[in-house]
Write a protein that holds these residues in place. Structure first.
Motif, PDB file in Angstrom:
ATOM      1  N   MET A   1     -44.254 -59.823 -11.374  1.00  0.00           N
ATOM      2  CA  MET A   1     -43.185 -58.939 -11.780  1.00  0.00           C
ATOM      3  C   MET A   1     -41.857 -59.533 -11.321  1.00  0.00           C
ATOM      4  O   MET A   1     -41.682 -59.861 -10.163  1.00  0.00           O
ATOM      5  N   THR A   2     -40.935 -59.686 -12.220  1.00  0.00           N
ATOM      6  CA  THR A   2     -39.604 -60.176 -11.900  1.00  0.00           C
ATOM      7  C   THR A   2     -38.648 -58.993 -11.913  1.00  0.00           C
ATOM      8  O   THR A   2     -38.705 -58.154 -12.812  1.00  0.00           O
ATOM      9  N   ILE A   3     -37.786 -58.929 -10.909  1.00  0.00           N
ATOM     10  CA  ILE A   3     -36.817 -57.846 -10.877  1.00  0.00           C
ATOM     11  C   ILE A   3     -35.437 -58.407 -10.616  1.00  0.00           C
ATOM     12  O   ILE A   3     -35.281 -59.464 -10.009  1.00  0.00           O
ATOM     13  N   ASP A   4     -34.443 -57.684 -11.077  1.00  0.00           N
ATOM     14  CA  ASP A   4     -33.058 -58.018 -10.764  1.00  0.00           C
ATOM     15  C   ASP A   4     -32.692 -57.292  -9.486  1.00  0.00           C
ATOM     16  O   ASP A   4     -32.942 -56.096  -9.345  1.00  0.00           O
ATOM     17  N   MET A   5     -32.113 -58.019  -8.549  1.00  0.00           N
ATOM     18  CA  MET A   5     -31.701 -57.401  -7.288  1.00  0.00           C
ATOM     19  C   MET A   5     -30.194 -57.230  -7.286  1.00  0.00           C
ATOM     20  O   MET A   5     -29.462 -58.163  -7.613  1.00  0.00           O
ATOM     21  N   ASN A   6     -29.752 -56.050  -6.875  1.00  0.00           N
ATOM     22  CA  ASN A   6     -28.322 -55.830  -6.777  1.00  0.00           C
ATOM     23  C   ASN A   6     -27.882 -55.939  -5.317  1.00  0.00           C
ATOM     24  O   ASN A   6     -28.674 -56.284  -4.428  1.00  0.00           O
ATOM     25  N   THR A   7     -26.634 -55.610  -5.057  1.00  0.00           N
ATOM     26  CA  THR A   7     -26.068 -55.733  -3.714  1.00  0.00           C
ATOM     27  C   THR A   7     -26.814 -54.877  -2.696  1.00  0.00           C
ATOM     28  O   THR A   7     -27.063 -55.319  -1.571  1.00  0.00           O
ATOM     29  N   LEU A   8     -27.193 -53.656  -3.072  1.00  0.00           N
ATOM     30  CA  LEU A   8     -27.912 -52.787  -2.133  1.00  0.00           C
ATOM     31  C   LEU A   8     -29.293 -53.340  -1.812  1.00  0.00           C
ATOM     32  O   LEU A   8     -29.722 -53.334  -0.650  1.00  0.00           O
ATOM     33  N   ASP A   9     -30.006 -53.851  -2.819  1.00  0.00           N
ATOM     34  CA  ASP A   9     -31.321 -54.467  -2.568  1.00  0.00           C
ATOM     35  C   ASP A   9     -31.183 -55.592  -1.539  1.00  0.00           C
ATOM     36  O   ASP A   9     -31.966 -55.682  -0.588  1.00  0.00           O
ATOM     37  N   LYS A  10     -30.197 -56.441  -1.736  1.00  0.00           N
ATOM     38  CA  LYS A  10     -29.985 -57.574  -0.822  1.00  0.00           C
ATOM     39  C   LYS A  10     -29.590 -57.097   0.568  1.00  0.00           C
ATOM     40  O   LYS A  10     -30.054 -57.648   1.576  1.00  0.00           O
ATOM     41  N   ALA A  11     -28.774 -56.066   0.641  1.00  0.00           N
ATOM     42  CA  ALA A  11     -28.379 -55.520   1.939  1.00  0.00           C
ATOM     43  C   ALA A  11     -29.593 -54.952   2.670  1.00  0.00           C
ATOM     44  O   ALA A  11     -29.746 -55.130   3.893  1.00  0.00           O
ATOM     45  N   ARG A  44     -36.303 -48.348  -3.207  1.00  0.00           N
ATOM     46  CA  ARG A  44     -36.016 -49.777  -3.388  1.00  0.00           C
ATOM     47  C   ARG A  44     -36.993 -50.654  -2.598  1.00  0.00           C
ATOM     48  O   ARG A  44     -37.454 -51.674  -3.098  1.00  0.00           O
ATOM     49  N   VAL A  45     -37.327 -50.262  -1.380  1.00  0.00           N
ATOM     50  CA  VAL A  45     -38.289 -51.027  -0.587  1.00  0.00           C
ATOM     51  C   VAL A  45     -39.644 -51.039  -1.294  1.00  0.00           C
ATOM     52  O   VAL A  45     -40.299 -52.088  -1.385  1.00  0.00           O
ATOM     53  N   SER A  46     -40.058 -49.920  -1.823  1.00  0.00           N
ATOM     54  CA  SER A  46     -41.328 -49.836  -2.550  1.00  0.00           C
ATOM     55  C   SER A  46     -41.310 -50.758  -3.776  1.00  0.00           C
ATOM     56  O   SER A  46     -42.280 -51.480  -4.036  1.00  0.00           O
ATOM     57  N   ARG A  47     -40.211 -50.742  -4.517  1.00  0.00           N
ATOM     58  CA  ARG A  47     -40.081 -51.598  -5.710  1.00  0.00           C
ATOM     59  C   ARG A  47     -40.103 -53.075  -5.321  1.00  0.00           C
ATOM     60  O   ARG A  47     -40.772 -53.889  -5.970  1.00  0.00           O
ATOM     61  N   LEU A  48     -39.421 -53.433  -4.234  1.00  0.00           N
ATOM     62  CA  LEU A  48     -39.394 -54.824  -3.773  1.00  0.00           C
ATOM     63  C   LEU A  48     -40.774 -55.253  -3.270  1.00  0.00           C
ATOM     64  O   LEU A  48     -41.181 -56.402  -3.451  1.00  0.00           O
ATOM     65  N   LYS A  49     -41.509 -54.328  -2.678  1.00  0.00           N
ATOM     66  CA  LYS A  49     -42.882 -54.631  -2.231  1.00  0.00           C
ATOM     67  C   LYS A  49     -43.796 -54.820  -3.440  1.00  0.00           C
ATOM     68  O   LYS A  49     -44.576 -55.775  -3.489  1.00  0.00           O
ATOM     69  N   ASP A  50     -43.696 -53.933  -4.419  1.00  0.00           N
ATOM     70  CA  ASP A  50     -44.512 -54.056  -5.636  1.00  0.00           C
ATOM     71  C   ASP A  50     -44.243 -55.361  -6.368  1.00  0.00           C
ATOM     72  O   ASP A  50     -45.144 -55.930  -6.988  1.00  0.00           O
ATOM     73  N   ALA A  51     -43.013 -55.846  -6.293  1.00  0.00           N
ATOM     74  CA  ALA A  51     -42.638 -57.095  -6.963  1.00  0.00           C
ATOM     75  C   ALA A  51     -43.034 -58.329  -6.157  1.00  0.00           C
ATOM     76  O   ALA A  51     -42.883 -59.451  -6.628  1.00  0.00           O
ATOM     77  N   GLY A  52     -43.551 -58.123  -4.944  1.00  0.00           N
ATOM     78  CA  GLY A  52     -43.973 -59.257  -4.123  1.00  0.00           C
ATOM     79  C   GLY A  52     -42.843 -59.901  -3.348  1.00  0.00           C
ATOM     80  O   GLY A  52     -43.034 -60.942  -2.723  1.00  0.00           O
ATOM     81  N   ILE A  53     -41.665 -59.295  -3.370  1.00  0.00           N
ATOM     82  CA  ILE A  53     -40.545 -59.857  -2.614  1.00  0.00           C
ATOM     83  C   ILE A  53     -40.709 -59.527  -1.133  1.00  0.00           C
ATOM     84  O   ILE A  53     -40.435 -60.353  -0.272  1.00  0.00           O
ATOM     85  N   ILE A  54     -41.175 -58.322  -0.838  1.00  0.00           N
ATOM     86  CA  ILE A  54     -41.521 -57.943   0.530  1.00  0.00           C
ATOM     87  C   ILE A  54     -43.038 -58.029   0.643  1.00  0.00           C
ATOM     88  O   ILE A  54     -43.756 -57.398  -0.119  1.00  0.00           O
ATOM     89  N   ARG A  55     -43.512 -58.835   1.596  1.00  0.00           N
ATOM     90  CA  ARG A  55     -44.952 -58.951   1.809  1.00  0.00           C
ATOM     91  C   ARG A  55     -45.443 -57.865   2.754  1.00  0.00           C
ATOM     92  O   ARG A  55     -46.454 -57.232   2.518  1.00  0.00           O
ATOM     93  N   ARG A  56     -44.728 -57.691   3.848  1.00  0.00           N
ATOM     94  CA  ARG A  56     -45.124 -56.679   4.820  1.00  0.00           C
ATOM     95  C   ARG A  56     -43.924 -56.321   5.674  1.00  0.00           C
ATOM     96  O   ARG A  56     -42.993 -57.101   5.805  1.00  0.00           O
ATOM     97  N   ILE A  57     -43.981 -55.138   6.243  1.00  0.00           N
ATOM     98  CA  ILE A  57     -43.007 -54.712   7.235  1.00  0.00           C
ATOM     99  C   ILE A  57     -43.822 -54.320   8.449  1.00  0.00           C
ATOM    100  O   ILE A  57     -44.694 -53.448   8.375  1.00  0.00           O
ATOM    101  N   GLY A  58     -43.573 -54.986   9.550  1.00  0.00           N
ATOM    102  CA  GLY A  58     -44.337 -54.685  10.755  1.00  0.00           C
ATOM    103  C   GLY A  58     -43.870 -55.532  11.908  1.00  0.00           C
ATOM    104  O   GLY A  58     -43.089 -56.469  11.744  1.00  0.00           O
ATOM    105  N   GLY A  59     -44.368 -55.199  13.066  1.00  0.00           N
ATOM    106  CA  GLY A  59     -43.997 -55.923  14.269  1.00  0.00           C
ATOM    107  C   GLY A  59     -44.694 -57.262  14.378  1.00  0.00           C
ATOM    108  O   GLY A  59     -45.757 -57.474  13.793  1.00  0.00           O
ATOM    109  N   ASN A  60     -44.086 -58.150  15.105  1.00  0.00           N
ATOM    110  CA  ASN A  60     -44.689 -59.434  15.443  1.00  0.00           C
ATOM    111  C   ASN A  60     -44.893 -59.458  16.951  1.00  0.00           C
ATOM    112  O   ASN A  60     -43.968 -59.169  17.708  1.00  0.00           O
ATOM    113  N   PHE A  61     -46.108 -59.776  17.363  1.00  0.00           N
ATOM    114  CA  PHE A  61     -46.443 -59.797  18.770  1.00  0.00           C
ATOM    115  C   PHE A  61     -46.957 -61.175  19.145  1.00  0.00           C
ATOM    116  O   PHE A  61     -47.586 -61.850  18.340  1.00  0.00           O
TER     117      PHE A  61
END
Length: 152
Positions: A1-11, A44-61
């Motif tokens: 899925m390709t999406i157009d990202m606007n200024t808020l998405d990038k922020a 927006r986070v959900s849409r970016l995740k569905d598009a594969g732009i966000i893989r995961r959100i979580g802590g790194n230990f």
């Protein structure tokens, strides 16, 4: 899925990469900072995740500091088994990510677990389920953390 990202998405993407808010409603905190609403940020986070732009959100230990071990694995996977292998690897708890490389060992992934015995058992199960027998187990001897932040 390709999406157009606007200024808020990038922020949003810039904001969630570091110092993620440790509050009961982190996306409301982010929305306040960015002049948006919690609902809009979540959408927006959900849409970016569905598009594969966000893989995961979580802590790194650091695994050793919480009593775990980690290893880097490299597998020699025939092209016709790539999809099966990646799907299978991703079902195992402790696999943080996997990726393709242009090499005879073409699929690499990281594994974190309470013990190296569990990792070895899981690698044997992956081999059994996929028929891929050449999987290198390269345990971490020194951990180097590189902060990867992508400024959009």
């Amino acid at each position: 899925m390709t999406i157009d990202m606007n200024t808020l998405d990038k922020a949003i993407l810039n904001r969630i990469q570091t110092r993620f808010p440790l509050t009961s409603r982190p996306f409301a905190t982010i929305a306040d900072e960015l002049g948006s609403t919690e609902k809009e940020v979540l959408t927006r986070v959900s849409r970016l995740k569905d598009a594969g732009i966000i893989r995961r959100i979580g802590g790194n230990f650091v695994p050793g500091k919480v009593g775990f071990v980690s290893t880097l694995c490299a597998a020699q996977v025939p092209e016709e088994k790539l999809d099966l292998f990646a799907r299978t690897v991703n079902t195992f708890p402790g696999v943080t990510h996997n990726y393709l490389r242009e090499n005879a060992f073409n699929v690499w992934f990281t594994f974190i677990s309470p013990s190296m015995t569990i990792i070895r058992d899981n690698l044997a199960a992956i081999a059994e389920k996929t028929g891929v027998r050449r999987i290198l187990n390269l345990p971490a001897t020194h951990v180097f953390k590189i902060k990867a932040k992508f400024d959009l």
